[in-house]
Design a protein around this motif. Structure first.
Motif: not given
Length: 354
Positions: A15-22, A52-63
Protein backbone atom coordinates in the motif's frame (compact mmCIF):
# COMPACT_ATOMS: atom_id res chain seq x y z
CA UNK A 1 7.75 11.46 13.35
CA UNK A 2 6.82 7.77 13.47
CA UNK A 3 4.40 7.92 10.54
CA UNK A 4 7.05 9.76 8.54
CA UNK A 5 9.80 7.29 9.38
CA UNK A 6 8.69 3.75 10.16
CA UNK A 7 7.12 1.21 7.85
CA UNK A 8 4.34 -1.20 8.77
CA UNK A 9 5.34 -4.78 7.93
CA UNK A 10 3.57 -6.29 4.92
CA UNK A 11 1.12 -3.39 4.45
CA UNK A 12 3.75 -0.82 3.44
CA UNK A 13 5.02 -3.12 0.70
CA UNK A 14 1.62 -3.29 -0.98
CA UNK A 15 0.00 0.00 0.00
CA UNK A 16 2.89 2.38 0.59
CA UNK A 17 3.75 4.38 3.71
CA UNK A 18 0.82 6.79 3.80
CA UNK A 19 -1.91 4.33 2.85
CA UNK A 20 -0.73 1.67 5.27
CA UNK A 21 -0.61 4.07 8.22
CA UNK A 22 -3.96 5.55 7.21
CA UNK A 23 -5.63 2.15 7.02
CA UNK A 24 -4.23 1.05 10.39
CA UNK A 25 -5.38 4.31 12.00
CA UNK A 26 -8.87 3.88 10.58
CA UNK A 27 -9.12 0.28 11.78
CA UNK A 28 -8.17 1.25 15.33
CA UNK A 29 -10.45 4.29 15.15
CA UNK A 30 -13.38 2.02 14.28
CA UNK A 31 -12.56 -0.35 17.15
CA UNK A 32 -12.21 2.56 19.59
CA UNK A 33 -15.54 4.05 18.52
CA UNK A 34 -17.37 0.76 18.94
CA UNK A 35 -15.87 0.22 22.38
CA UNK A 36 -16.73 3.80 23.33
CA UNK A 37 -20.32 3.30 22.22
CA UNK A 38 -20.74 0.18 24.32
CA UNK A 39 -19.07 1.62 27.41
CA UNK A 40 -21.21 3.02 30.21
CA UNK A 41 -19.79 6.03 32.08
CA UNK A 42 -22.21 5.47 34.95
CA UNK A 43 -20.69 2.04 35.50
CA UNK A 44 -17.05 2.68 34.66
CA UNK A 45 -16.13 6.28 33.93
CA UNK A 46 -12.42 5.49 33.57
CA UNK A 47 -13.07 2.94 30.82
CA UNK A 48 -15.27 5.38 28.90
CA UNK A 49 -12.62 8.09 29.22
CA UNK A 50 -9.96 5.64 28.04
CA UNK A 51 -11.89 4.73 24.89
CA UNK A 52 -12.66 8.40 24.26
CA UNK A 53 -8.93 9.12 24.51
CA UNK A 54 -8.14 6.32 22.06
CA UNK A 55 -10.78 7.63 19.66
CA UNK A 56 -9.30 11.12 19.80
CA UNK A 57 -5.77 9.75 19.33
CA UNK A 58 -6.53 7.64 16.26
CA UNK A 59 -8.77 10.35 14.82
CA UNK A 60 -5.96 12.89 15.13
CA UNK A 61 -3.52 10.40 13.64
CA UNK A 62 -5.86 9.89 10.69
CA UNK A 63 -6.10 13.66 10.16
CA UNK A 64 -2.31 14.01 10.19
CA UNK A 65 -1.85 11.28 7.60
CA UNK A 66 -4.59 12.65 5.34
CA UNK A 67 -2.99 16.10 5.46
CA UNK A 68 0.42 14.60 4.72
CA UNK A 69 -1.04 12.65 1.81
CA UNK A 70 -2.66 15.80 0.42
CA UNK A 71 0.57 17.78 0.72
CA UNK A 72 2.57 15.10 -1.06
CA UNK A 73 0.25 14.46 -4.02
CA UNK A 74 -0.44 18.13 -4.81
CA UNK A 75 1.86 20.79 -6.21
CA UNK A 76 1.99 24.11 -4.37
CA UNK A 77 -0.36 25.81 -6.83
CA UNK A 78 -3.11 23.32 -5.97
CA UNK A 79 -2.71 23.39 -2.19
CA UNK A 80 -5.49 25.96 -1.90
CA UNK A 81 -7.93 23.68 -3.70
CA UNK A 82 -6.69 20.73 -1.66
CA UNK A 83 -7.19 22.67 1.56
CA UNK A 84 -10.72 23.57 0.48
CA UNK A 85 -11.50 19.93 -0.26
CA UNK A 86 -10.20 18.66 3.08
CA UNK A 87 -11.96 21.45 4.96
CA UNK A 88 -15.19 20.55 3.19
CA UNK A 89 -14.76 16.93 4.22
CA UNK A 90 -13.96 17.95 7.78
CA UNK A 91 -17.03 20.20 8.07
CA UNK A 92 -19.35 17.69 6.43
CA UNK A 93 -17.99 14.88 8.58
CA UNK A 94 -18.49 17.00 11.68
CA UNK A 95 -22.07 17.69 10.67
CA UNK A 96 -22.71 14.01 10.02
CA UNK A 97 -21.14 12.85 13.27
CA UNK A 98 -22.67 15.66 15.32
CA UNK A 99 -26.17 16.52 14.13
CA UNK A 100 -26.46 13.17 12.34
CA UNK A 101 -25.74 11.23 15.52
CA UNK A 102 -28.33 13.20 17.46
CA UNK A 103 -30.89 12.47 14.77
CA UNK A 104 -30.02 8.77 14.81
CA UNK A 105 -30.35 8.75 18.60
CA UNK A 106 -34.05 9.51 18.21
CA UNK A 107 -34.38 6.16 16.44
CA UNK A 108 -31.60 3.96 17.84
CA UNK A 109 -29.73 3.46 21.11
CA UNK A 110 -26.31 5.05 21.62
CA UNK A 111 -24.42 1.76 21.05
CA UNK A 112 -26.31 1.33 17.78
CA UNK A 113 -25.53 4.92 16.76
CA UNK A 114 -21.83 4.34 17.36
CA UNK A 115 -22.03 1.12 15.33
CA UNK A 116 -23.63 3.00 12.43
CA UNK A 117 -20.98 5.74 12.50
CA UNK A 118 -18.26 3.08 12.71
CA UNK A 119 -19.82 1.32 9.73
CA UNK A 120 -19.70 4.52 7.70
CA UNK A 121 -16.02 4.96 8.56
CA UNK A 122 -15.38 1.33 7.58
CA UNK A 123 -16.96 1.84 4.16
CA UNK A 124 -14.94 5.00 3.63
CA UNK A 125 -11.74 3.26 4.74
CA UNK A 126 -12.10 0.88 1.79
CA UNK A 127 -11.34 3.88 -0.42
CA UNK A 128 -7.90 4.01 1.20
CA UNK A 129 -6.86 0.88 -0.68
CA UNK A 130 -7.54 2.53 -4.04
CA UNK A 131 -5.68 5.79 -3.38
CA UNK A 132 -2.49 6.65 -5.27
CA UNK A 133 0.53 4.82 -3.91
CA UNK A 134 2.92 7.59 -2.97
CA UNK A 135 6.00 5.39 -3.07
CA UNK A 136 5.76 5.62 -6.85
CA UNK A 137 6.09 9.38 -6.71
CA UNK A 138 9.33 11.35 -6.76
CA UNK A 139 9.78 11.69 -3.00
CA UNK A 140 13.17 11.05 -1.47
CA UNK A 141 13.75 8.40 1.15
CA UNK A 142 13.07 9.67 4.65
CA UNK A 143 15.73 9.84 7.32
CA UNK A 144 15.37 7.53 10.32
CA UNK A 145 16.36 10.39 12.59
CA UNK A 146 13.22 11.45 14.48
CA UNK A 147 14.61 14.97 14.91
CA UNK A 148 15.26 15.42 11.18
CA UNK A 149 11.87 17.10 10.41
CA UNK A 150 12.43 19.75 13.09
CA UNK A 151 16.05 20.31 12.13
CA UNK A 152 15.21 20.70 8.45
CA UNK A 153 12.52 23.29 9.11
CA UNK A 154 14.74 25.45 11.33
CA UNK A 155 17.78 25.22 9.05
CA UNK A 156 15.69 26.11 6.02
CA UNK A 157 14.27 29.28 7.56
CA UNK A 158 16.87 30.12 10.24
CA UNK A 159 15.90 30.08 13.91
CA UNK A 160 14.77 33.72 13.91
CA UNK A 161 12.48 33.41 10.91
CA UNK A 162 11.15 30.07 12.16
CA UNK A 163 10.03 31.88 15.30
CA UNK A 164 8.28 34.51 13.17
CA UNK A 165 6.42 31.80 11.26
CA UNK A 166 5.39 30.12 14.51
CA UNK A 167 4.32 33.45 15.99
CA UNK A 168 2.19 34.14 12.94
CA UNK A 169 0.59 30.68 13.08
CA UNK A 170 -0.13 31.20 16.77
CA UNK A 171 -1.63 34.67 16.32
CA UNK A 172 -3.41 34.57 12.94
CA UNK A 173 -6.69 33.30 14.38
CA UNK A 174 -6.37 35.04 17.75
CA UNK A 175 -9.45 37.21 17.38
CA UNK A 176 -11.47 34.58 15.54
CA UNK A 177 -10.81 31.97 18.23
CA UNK A 178 -11.52 34.28 21.16
CA UNK A 179 -14.86 35.39 19.70
CA UNK A 180 -15.85 31.93 18.49
CA UNK A 181 -15.36 30.32 21.89
CA UNK A 182 -17.91 32.63 23.49
CA UNK A 183 -20.37 32.85 20.59
CA UNK A 184 -22.97 30.36 21.86
CA UNK A 185 -22.96 31.64 25.47
CA UNK A 186 -23.36 35.13 24.04
CA UNK A 187 -26.34 34.13 21.90
CA UNK A 188 -28.04 32.56 24.92
CA UNK A 189 -27.23 35.51 27.17
CA UNK A 190 -28.88 38.11 24.94
CA UNK A 191 -32.05 36.06 24.61
CA UNK A 192 -31.93 33.64 21.67
CA UNK A 193 -33.48 30.20 22.09
CA UNK A 194 -31.59 26.98 21.43
CA UNK A 195 -33.75 26.44 18.35
CA UNK A 196 -32.80 29.86 16.97
CA UNK A 197 -29.13 29.17 17.57
CA UNK A 198 -29.32 25.69 16.03
CA UNK A 199 -31.14 26.94 12.94
CA UNK A 200 -28.66 29.75 12.41
CA UNK A 201 -25.41 28.00 13.35
CA UNK A 202 -25.87 24.37 12.42
CA UNK A 203 -27.62 24.89 9.10
CA UNK A 204 -26.97 28.36 7.72
CA UNK A 205 -23.60 28.60 9.45
CA UNK A 206 -22.32 25.38 7.89
CA UNK A 207 -23.42 26.54 4.43
CA UNK A 208 -21.58 29.85 4.84
CA UNK A 209 -18.48 28.07 6.14
CA UNK A 210 -18.38 25.82 3.08
CA UNK A 211 -18.87 28.83 0.82
CA UNK A 212 -15.99 30.59 2.55
CA UNK A 213 -13.79 27.50 2.24
CA UNK A 214 -14.29 27.21 -1.51
CA UNK A 215 -13.83 30.93 -2.14
CA UNK A 216 -10.70 30.82 0.02
CA UNK A 217 -9.29 27.98 -2.05
CA UNK A 218 -10.08 29.90 -5.24
CA UNK A 219 -8.37 33.05 -3.94
CA UNK A 220 -5.20 31.13 -3.12
CA UNK A 221 -5.03 29.97 -6.72
CA UNK A 222 -5.80 33.39 -8.20
CA UNK A 223 -3.94 35.91 -6.01
CA UNK A 224 -1.46 33.85 -4.01
CA UNK A 225 -1.15 32.76 -0.41
CA UNK A 226 -0.07 35.94 1.35
CA UNK A 227 -2.71 38.10 -0.34
CA UNK A 228 -5.38 35.48 0.42
CA UNK A 229 -4.31 35.39 4.05
CA UNK A 230 -4.45 39.19 4.27
CA UNK A 231 -7.96 39.31 2.81
CA UNK A 232 -9.20 36.52 5.08
CA UNK A 233 -7.49 38.13 8.07
CA UNK A 234 -9.32 41.39 7.42
CA UNK A 235 -12.63 39.52 7.09
CA UNK A 236 -11.98 37.70 10.37
CA UNK A 237 -11.36 40.97 12.19
CA UNK A 238 -14.40 42.71 10.72
CA UNK A 239 -16.67 39.74 11.42
CA UNK A 240 -16.01 40.13 15.15
CA UNK A 241 -17.57 43.59 15.00
CA UNK A 242 -20.84 41.93 13.96
CA UNK A 243 -21.06 40.59 17.51
CA UNK A 244 -20.83 44.15 18.79
CA UNK A 245 -23.69 45.13 16.47
CA UNK A 246 -25.78 42.15 17.61
CA UNK A 247 -25.11 43.03 21.24
CA UNK A 248 -26.51 46.52 20.64
CA UNK A 249 -29.51 45.34 18.60
CA UNK A 250 -30.55 42.49 20.88
CA UNK A 251 -32.26 39.19 20.06
CA UNK A 252 -33.28 39.95 16.47
CA UNK A 253 -33.11 36.74 14.43
CA UNK A 254 -32.23 38.53 11.19
CA UNK A 255 -29.16 40.07 12.84
CA UNK A 256 -28.26 36.67 14.28
CA UNK A 257 -28.25 35.31 10.72
CA UNK A 258 -26.02 38.17 9.56
CA UNK A 259 -23.59 37.61 12.45
CA UNK A 260 -23.43 33.86 11.92
CA UNK A 261 -23.01 34.35 8.17
CA UNK A 262 -20.14 36.79 8.60
CA UNK A 263 -18.39 34.75 11.27
CA UNK A 264 -18.65 31.42 9.46
CA UNK A 265 -17.84 32.79 6.02
CA UNK A 266 -14.72 34.56 7.28
CA UNK A 267 -13.74 31.48 9.27
CA UNK A 268 -14.02 29.26 6.21
CA UNK A 269 -12.18 31.80 4.08
CA UNK A 270 -9.33 31.96 6.58
CA UNK A 271 -9.18 28.20 7.12
CA UNK A 272 -8.68 27.41 3.44
CA UNK A 273 -5.88 29.95 3.02
CA UNK A 274 -4.30 29.06 6.36
CA UNK A 275 -4.27 25.31 5.72
CA UNK A 276 -2.78 25.93 2.28
CA UNK A 277 -0.10 28.09 3.90
CA UNK A 278 0.81 25.42 6.44
CA UNK A 279 0.91 22.86 3.65
CA UNK A 280 3.44 24.66 1.47
CA UNK A 281 5.72 25.15 4.47
CA UNK A 282 6.15 21.39 4.79
CA UNK A 283 8.90 19.45 3.11
CA UNK A 284 7.38 16.43 1.42
CA UNK A 285 9.70 13.94 3.13
CA UNK A 286 8.46 15.14 6.52
CA UNK A 287 4.98 16.36 5.65
CA UNK A 288 3.17 14.50 8.45
CA UNK A 289 5.50 15.62 11.22
CA UNK A 290 5.92 19.21 10.08
CA UNK A 291 2.23 19.76 9.36
CA UNK A 292 1.24 18.26 12.72
CA UNK A 293 3.79 20.46 14.48
CA UNK A 294 2.75 23.67 12.72
CA UNK A 295 -0.98 23.09 13.08
CA UNK A 296 -0.50 22.28 16.78
CA UNK A 297 0.56 25.89 17.38
CA UNK A 298 -2.82 26.99 16.07
CA UNK A 299 -4.47 24.52 18.43
CA UNK A 300 -2.32 25.77 21.28
CA UNK A 301 -3.65 29.29 20.75
CA UNK A 302 -7.22 27.98 20.94
CA UNK A 303 -6.48 26.11 24.17
CA UNK A 304 -4.69 28.97 25.90
CA UNK A 305 -7.23 31.59 24.91
CA UNK A 306 -10.32 29.63 25.89
CA UNK A 307 -9.65 29.96 29.61
CA UNK A 308 -9.53 33.75 30.10
CA UNK A 309 -12.43 34.51 27.73
CA UNK A 310 -15.08 34.17 30.42
CA UNK A 311 -13.08 36.35 32.79
CA UNK A 312 -12.79 39.08 30.14
CA UNK A 313 -16.56 39.02 29.60
CA UNK A 314 -17.21 39.29 33.32
CA UNK A 315 -14.75 42.16 33.65
CA UNK A 316 -15.60 44.25 30.58
CA UNK A 317 -19.00 43.12 29.31
CA UNK A 318 -19.98 41.48 26.04
CA UNK A 319 -19.63 44.52 23.78
CA UNK A 320 -16.14 45.37 25.00
CA UNK A 321 -15.17 41.70 24.92
CA UNK A 322 -15.82 41.49 21.19
CA UNK A 323 -14.00 44.78 20.59
CA UNK A 324 -11.02 43.30 22.45
CA UNK A 325 -11.27 40.13 20.34
CA UNK A 326 -11.14 42.34 17.24
CA UNK A 327 -7.92 43.92 18.49
CA UNK A 328 -6.51 40.43 19.13
CA UNK A 329 -6.75 39.80 15.39
CA UNK A 330 -4.36 42.63 14.52
CA UNK A 331 -0.97 41.04 15.43
CA UNK A 332 -1.34 38.26 12.87
CA UNK A 333 -2.30 40.78 10.20
CA UNK A 334 0.70 42.97 11.04
CA UNK A 335 3.04 39.98 10.71
CA UNK A 336 1.43 39.17 7.35
CA UNK A 337 2.16 42.63 5.97
CA UNK A 338 5.74 42.28 7.20
CA UNK A 339 6.02 38.89 5.49
CA UNK A 340 4.64 40.26 2.24
CA UNK A 341 7.60 42.62 1.80
CA UNK A 342 10.45 41.02 3.74
CA UNK A 343 9.76 37.29 4.03
CA UNK A 344 7.61 36.15 1.07
CA UNK A 345 6.42 32.60 0.53
CA UNK A 346 9.16 31.74 -1.95
CA UNK A 347 11.76 32.48 0.76
CA UNK A 348 9.91 30.39 3.34
CA UNK A 349 9.88 27.32 1.11
CA UNK A 350 13.34 27.86 -0.41
CA UNK A 351 15.33 24.65 -0.33
CA UNK A 352 12.29 22.54 0.45
CA UNK A 353 11.90 19.35 -1.57
CA UNK A 354 9.05 19.29 -4.04
Amino acid sequence: PFVDTYKIPFLTKYLGMRKSWLLISQIFLIISLIMLGFSDPSQNLFLTAFFALLTAFFSANQDIIIDAFRIEILDDEFQGAGAAATQFGYRFGGLLAGAGSLYLKSIFTWPEVFLIISGIIFMLSICTIFLVKLDKMNIKKKSNNLLAPFKEFILRNTFYKSLIIILFIFSFKFGDVVAGIMANPFYVKIGFSNIDIANASKIFGVIMTLLGVFIGGYLVKQIGLINSLIISGVFQILSNLLYVLLNNVGPEFSFLIITVAGENFSGGLGSAAFVAYLSVLCKKEYSATQYALLSSFMGLARTLLSSPSGFIVESFGWGNFFIISTIFGLPGLIILFWMKDRFPINMQILGRAR
